[in-house]
Design a protein around this motif. Sequence first.
Motif, PDB file in Angstrom:
ATOM      1  N   UNK A  55     -70.985  43.587  45.973  1.00 26.13           N
ATOM      2  CA  UNK A  55     -72.320  43.593  46.588  1.00 26.13           C
ATOM      3  C   UNK A  55     -73.168  44.727  46.019  1.00 26.13           C
ATOM      4  N   UNK A  56     -72.583  45.909  45.902  1.00 28.13           N
ATOM      5  CA  UNK A  56     -73.324  47.052  45.360  1.00 28.13           C
ATOM      6  C   UNK A  56     -73.707  46.833  43.906  1.00 28.13           C
ATOM      7  N   UNK A  57     -72.805  46.215  43.130  1.00 27.72           N
ATOM      8  CA  UNK A  57     -73.118  45.919  41.730  1.00 27.72           C
ATOM      9  C   UNK A  57     -74.267  44.918  41.635  1.00 27.72           C
ATOM     10  N   UNK A  58     -74.263  43.914  42.503  1.00 29.16           N
ATOM     11  CA  UNK A  58     -75.346  42.939  42.513  1.00 29.16           C
ATOM     12  C   UNK A  58     -76.672  43.596  42.878  1.00 29.16           C
ATOM     13  N   UNK A  59     -76.671  44.422  43.907  1.00 27.79           N
ATOM     14  CA  UNK A  59     -77.901  45.113  44.300  1.00 27.79           C
ATOM     15  C   UNK A  59     -78.405  46.025  43.194  1.00 27.79           C
ATOM     16  N   UNK A  60     -77.497  46.721  42.527  1.00 29.01           N
ATOM     17  CA  UNK A  60     -77.903  47.598  41.423  1.00 29.01           C
ATOM     18  C   UNK A  60     -78.522  46.788  40.296  1.00 29.01           C
ATOM     19  N   UNK A  61     -77.908  45.650  39.966  1.00 24.35           N
ATOM     20  CA  UNK A  61     -78.445  44.796  38.911  1.00 24.35           C
ATOM     21  C   UNK A  61     -79.831  44.282  39.285  1.00 24.35           C
ATOM     22  N   UNK A  64     -82.386  47.135  39.160  1.00 25.48           N
ATOM     23  CA  UNK A  64     -82.663  47.557  37.788  1.00 25.48           C
ATOM     24  C   UNK A  64     -83.514  46.538  37.046  1.00 25.48           C
ATOM     25  N   UNK A  65     -83.307  45.273  37.350  1.00 16.53           N
ATOM     26  CA  UNK A  65     -83.991  44.213  36.601  1.00 16.53           C
ATOM     27  C   UNK A  65     -85.131  43.560  37.364  1.00 16.53           C
ATOM     28  N   UNK A  71     -95.613  42.931  33.576  1.00 11.85           N
ATOM     29  CA  UNK A  71     -96.305  44.204  33.418  1.00 11.85           C
ATOM     30  C   UNK A  71     -96.860  44.706  34.752  1.00 11.85           C
ATOM     31  N   UNK A  72     -97.247  43.773  35.622  1.00 14.37           N
ATOM     32  CA  UNK A  72     -97.903  44.168  36.858  1.00 14.37           C
ATOM     33  C   UNK A  72     -96.965  44.095  38.064  1.00 14.37           C
ATOM     34  N   UNK A  73     -95.711  44.313  37.836  1.00 14.92           N
ATOM     35  CA  UNK A  73     -94.720  44.225  38.915  1.00 14.92           C
ATOM     36  C   UNK A  73     -94.936  45.365  39.913  1.00 14.92           C
ATOM     37  N   UNK A  74     -94.987  45.010  41.176  1.00 15.73           N
ATOM     38  CA  UNK A  74     -95.061  46.021  42.225  1.00 15.73           C
ATOM     39  C   UNK A  74     -93.708  46.093  42.896  1.00 15.73           C
ATOM     40  N   UNK A  75     -92.887  47.009  42.429  1.00 15.98           N
ATOM     41  CA  UNK A  75     -91.558  47.168  42.996  1.00 15.98           C
ATOM     42  C   UNK A  75     -91.631  47.817  44.367  1.00 15.98           C
ATOM     43  N   UNK A  76     -90.719  47.413  45.237  1.00 14.61           N
ATOM     44  CA  UNK A  76     -90.666  48.080  46.556  1.00 14.61           C
ATOM     45  C   UNK A  76     -90.352  49.561  46.387  1.00 14.61           C
TER      46      UNK A  76
END
Length: 79
Positions: A55-61, A64-65, A71-76
């Motif tokens: 689960x942690x590996x999935x969340x990290x992936x 990260x991605x 270009x206009x991604x608004x990340x949380x």
Amino acid sequence: MQAGSGGKLAGDIAQALALPGATLSFHLKELLTAGLISAEQRGRTICYRAEFVAMNELLAYLTENCCADEQSCERPAGC
């Protein structure tokens, strides 16, 4: 995840989520196939546990991605 390493019985999960058994079985099977949970037979029922490393590996992936090609991604916040 909330049950921790002790896991939760299938019937308890179904009751907590108010899902029909067939619907829950479908989703649990998919999570099991993906390696995100494990299952242990306990008498006539099955105990399911979250696989925290997976689960942690999935969340990290996913973190990260997130929107890697936009270009206009608004990340949380926190990404």
